[in-house]
Design a protein around this motif. Structure first.
Motif, mmCIF file in Angstrom:
data_model
loop_
_atom_site.group_PDB
_atom_site.id
_atom_site.type_symbol
_atom_site.label_atom_id
_atom_site.label_comp_id
_atom_site.label_asym_id
_atom_site.label_seq_id
_atom_site.Cartn_x
_atom_site.Cartn_y
_atom_site.Cartn_z
ATOM 1 N N LEU A 77 0.799 -1.220 0.000
ATOM 2 C CA LEU A 77 0.000 0.000 0.000
ATOM 3 C C LEU A 77 0.840 1.283 0.000
ATOM 4 C CD1 LEU A 77 -2.725 -1.086 2.590
ATOM 5 C CD2 LEU A 77 -2.874 -1.131 0.088
ATOM 6 N N MET A 78 2.162 1.122 -0.134
ATOM 7 C CA MET A 78 3.036 2.302 -0.086
ATOM 8 C C MET A 78 4.193 2.143 -1.059
ATOM 9 S SD MET A 78 3.723 5.236 1.294
ATOM 10 C CE MET A 78 5.122 6.287 0.953
ATOM 11 N N PRO A 79 4.233 2.995 -2.099
ATOM 12 C CA PRO A 79 5.385 2.929 -3.017
ATOM 13 C C PRO A 79 6.634 3.495 -2.353
ATOM 14 C CG PRO A 79 3.971 4.788 -3.572
ATOM 15 C CD PRO A 79 3.280 4.036 -2.471
ATOM 16 N N ALA A 80 7.762 3.212 -2.957
ATOM 17 C CA ALA A 80 9.009 3.826 -2.478
ATOM 18 C C ALA A 80 8.859 5.337 -2.617
ATOM 19 C CB ALA A 80 10.186 3.329 -3.296
ATOM 20 N N GLY A 81 9.535 6.062 -1.764
ATOM 21 C CA GLY A 81 9.466 7.517 -1.818
ATOM 22 C C GLY A 81 10.742 8.116 -2.363
ATOM 23 N N ARG A 82 10.583 9.189 -3.140
ATOM 24 C CA ARG A 82 11.756 9.946 -3.591
ATOM 25 C C ARG A 82 12.120 10.894 -2.450
ATOM 26 N NH1 ARG A 82 10.423 11.300 -8.388
ATOM 27 N NH2 ARG A 82 11.963 9.997 -9.409
ATOM 28 N N PRO A 83 13.317 10.762 -1.869
ATOM 29 C CA PRO A 83 13.673 11.620 -0.733
ATOM 30 C C PRO A 83 13.963 13.053 -1.181
ATOM 31 C CG PRO A 83 15.516 10.205 -1.309
ATOM 32 C CD PRO A 83 14.372 9.804 -2.202
ATOM 33 N N ILE A 84 13.393 13.994 -0.473
ATOM 34 C CA ILE A 84 13.603 15.414 -0.737
ATOM 35 C C ILE A 84 14.033 16.066 0.574
ATOM 36 C CG2 ILE A 84 12.549 17.580 -1.525
ATOM 37 C CD1 ILE A 84 12.421 15.487 -3.719
ATOM 38 N N VAL A 85 15.024 16.922 0.505
ATOM 39 C CA VAL A 85 15.404 17.713 1.666
ATOM 40 C C VAL A 85 15.222 19.173 1.271
ATOM 41 C CG1 VAL A 85 17.232 18.353 3.273
ATOM 42 C CG2 VAL A 85 17.021 15.983 2.514
ATOM 43 N N SER A 86 14.241 19.804 1.884
ATOM 44 C CA SER A 86 13.949 21.197 1.590
ATOM 45 C C SER A 86 15.027 22.090 2.190
ATOM 46 C CB SER A 86 12.583 21.572 2.169
ATOM 47 O OG SER A 86 12.378 22.956 2.034
ATOM 48 N N ASP A 87 15.639 22.890 1.334
ATOM 49 C CA ASP A 87 16.729 23.772 1.757
ATOM 50 C C ASP A 87 16.252 25.197 2.007
ATOM 51 O OD1 ASP A 87 19.600 23.891 2.233
ATOM 52 O OD2 ASP A 87 19.711 25.152 0.452
ATOM 53 N N CYS A 88 14.994 25.485 1.707
ATOM 54 C CA CYS A 88 14.467 26.851 1.831
ATOM 55 C C CYS A 88 14.670 27.385 3.241
ATOM 56 C CB CYS A 88 12.984 26.890 1.475
ATOM 57 S SG CYS A 88 12.668 26.489 -0.240
ATOM 58 N N GLY A 89 15.277 28.548 3.325
ATOM 59 C CA GLY A 89 15.481 29.187 4.618
ATOM 60 C C GLY A 89 16.676 28.677 5.397
ATOM 61 N N SER A 90 17.451 27.745 4.822
ATOM 62 C CA SER A 90 18.612 27.205 5.542
ATOM 63 C C SER A 90 19.759 28.217 5.515
ATOM 64 C CB SER A 90 19.070 25.890 4.910
ATOM 65 O OG SER A 90 19.758 26.148 3.696
ATOM 66 N N GLU A 91 20.814 27.899 6.239
ATOM 67 C CA GLU A 91 21.971 28.797 6.307
ATOM 68 C C GLU A 91 22.689 28.916 4.971
ATOM 69 O OE1 GLU A 91 23.894 24.879 6.431
ATOM 70 O OE2 GLU A 91 22.022 25.668 7.216
ATOM 71 N N SER A 92 22.528 27.927 4.098
ATOM 72 C CA SER A 92 23.228 27.956 2.804
ATOM 73 C C SER A 92 22.316 28.318 1.631
ATOM 74 C CB SER A 92 23.893 26.607 2.545
ATOM 75 O OG SER A 92 22.917 25.589 2.464
ATOM 76 N N TYR A 93 21.056 28.591 1.903
ATOM 77 C CA TYR A 93 20.080 28.829 0.824
ATOM 78 C C TYR A 93 20.527 29.967 -0.097
ATOM 79 C CZ TYR A 93 15.571 29.510 -1.475
ATOM 80 O OH TYR A 93 14.576 29.630 -2.406
ATOM 81 N N ASN A 94 20.886 31.104 0.468
ATOM 82 C CA ASN A 94 21.280 32.247 -0.365
ATOM 83 C C ASN A 94 22.655 32.059 -0.984
ATOM 84 O OD1 ASN A 94 18.860 33.560 0.070
ATOM 85 N ND2 ASN A 94 19.621 34.723 1.811
ATOM 86 N N ILE A 95 23.557 31.423 -0.259
ATOM 87 C CA ILE A 95 24.907 31.245 -0.804
ATOM 88 C C ILE A 95 24.876 30.289 -1.995
ATOM 89 C CG2 ILE A 95 25.899 29.316 0.528
ATOM 90 C CD1 ILE A 95 27.533 32.733 -0.062
ATOM 91 N N CYS A 96 23.917 29.365 -2.005
ATOM 92 C CA CYS A 96 23.778 28.465 -3.161
ATOM 93 C C CYS A 96 23.400 29.246 -4.421
ATOM 94 C CB CYS A 96 22.751 27.374 -2.866
ATOM 95 S SG CYS A 96 23.378 26.124 -1.735
ATOM 96 N N LYS A 97 22.617 30.301 -4.255
ATOM 97 C CA LYS A 97 22.277 31.162 -5.396
ATOM 98 C C LYS A 97 23.538 31.841 -5.928
ATOM 99 C CE LYS A 97 17.675 32.195 -3.609
ATOM 100 N NZ LYS A 97 16.781 33.243 -3.086
ATOM 101 N N PHE A 98 24.408 32.243 -5.010
ATOM 102 C CA PHE A 98 25.667 32.889 -5.390
ATOM 103 C C PHE A 98 26.561 31.913 -6.163
ATOM 104 C CE2 PHE A 98 30.075 34.154 -4.214
ATOM 105 C CZ PHE A 98 30.081 35.434 -4.747
ATOM 106 N N ILE A 99 26.702 30.706 -5.650
ATOM 107 C CA ILE A 99 27.511 29.678 -6.323
ATOM 108 C C ILE A 99 26.920 29.379 -7.699
ATOM 109 C CG2 ILE A 99 28.261 27.260 -6.234
ATOM 110 C CD1 ILE A 99 28.120 27.525 -3.112
ATOM 111 N N ASN A 100 25.608 29.219 -7.747
ATOM 112 C CA ASN A 100 24.908 28.906 -8.989
ATOM 113 C C ASN A 100 25.133 29.992 -10.052
ATOM 114 O OD1 ASN A 100 23.043 27.168 -10.466
ATOM 115 N ND2 ASN A 100 21.613 28.872 -10.284
ATOM 116 N N HIS A 101 25.209 31.228 -9.615
ATOM 117 C CA HIS A 101 25.432 32.353 -10.534
ATOM 118 C C HIS A 101 26.703 32.141 -11.360
ATOM 119 C CE1 HIS A 101 25.895 36.488 -11.964
ATOM 120 N NE2 HIS A 101 27.132 36.452 -11.478
ATOM 121 N N TYR A 102 27.711 31.550 -10.754
ATOM 122 C CA TYR A 102 28.990 31.336 -11.441
ATOM 123 C C TYR A 102 29.070 29.987 -12.157
ATOM 124 C CZ TYR A 102 30.868 35.459 -9.095
ATOM 125 O OH TYR A 102 31.097 36.741 -8.657
#
Length: 197
Positions: A86-111
């Motif tokens: 009655l339960m399929p396997a789940g795709r694991p997700i870790v929500s990063d929104c609001g974490s200490e690295s959330y904004n810095i990831c945008k900076f890294i991604n920019h480059y």
């Protein structure tokens, strides 16, 4: 509608796999925030970023929230492969929104994002793939193959990721890009991933 106990059972099944996860007794995000803040100080001192950018990128521990683990059930998978009838396997997700690295990831991604797009095998999405192959003649001896990666993020090798990004920086040098500091920030974001369930 799924039963909460089956959802929790599936999450426990995955989180108890010591190949990918381990319990910790205290959060690591304060340590990561401290390291990120120090590097942001260096970026500001070298005038790579403005005071306003530094304020945006610096984690505020009074506002930082922990990452949260949750599952997206893979209902498209064959029922015979489900870990419970009655339960399929789940795709694991870790929500990063609001974490200490959330904004810095945008900076890294920019480059990094513009460089990733230069890779010869880069395909933005299905539409771009269809555009590339539309009207092409396929040699009868060739076979079109698709693939799916199981547990992509938990199977990534951080040392190989870091080596690939270093190589990318060498192939596409940019005197205005703070390579060494970006690599330090990337390493922090890849190695400091605590979360709650």
């Amino acid at each position: 509608i799924m039963e909460a106990n089956l959802y929790q059972q599936e999450a426990s099944r995955q989180l108890n796999d010591s190949k990918y996860y381990k319990p910790i007794h205290q959060p690591v995000f304060p340590v990561a925030a401290q390291k990120i803040t120090a590097i942001i100080g260096q970026l500001r001192a070298q005038e790579i970023i403005s005071t306003k950018q530094a304020a945006f990128l610096t984690p505020d521990l009074t506002k930082v929230r922990p990452r949260h683990f949750y599952l997206l059930p893979k209902v498209h998978k064959p029922r015979a492969a489900w870990p419970h009838p009655l339960m399929p396997a789940g795709r694991p997700i870790v929500s990063d929104c609001g974490s200490e690295s959330y904004n810095i990831c945008k900076f890294i991604n920019h480059y990094i994002r513009p460089l990733a797009c230069k890779h010869s095998s880069y395909i933005k999405d299905t539409y771009q793939f269809v555009h590339k192959v539309r009207g092409k003649q396929i040699n009868p001896t060739h076979i079109l193959v698709t693939g799916d990666i199981t547990s992509l993020y938990t199977n990534m090798h951080i040392d190989k990721i870091m080596a690939a990004v270093k190589k990318l920086f060498r192939e596409y040098p940019d005197p205005g890009r703070p390579d060494a500091l970006l690599l330090q920030l990337l390493h922090i974001t890849l190695t400091h991933n605590d979360f709650e369930f």
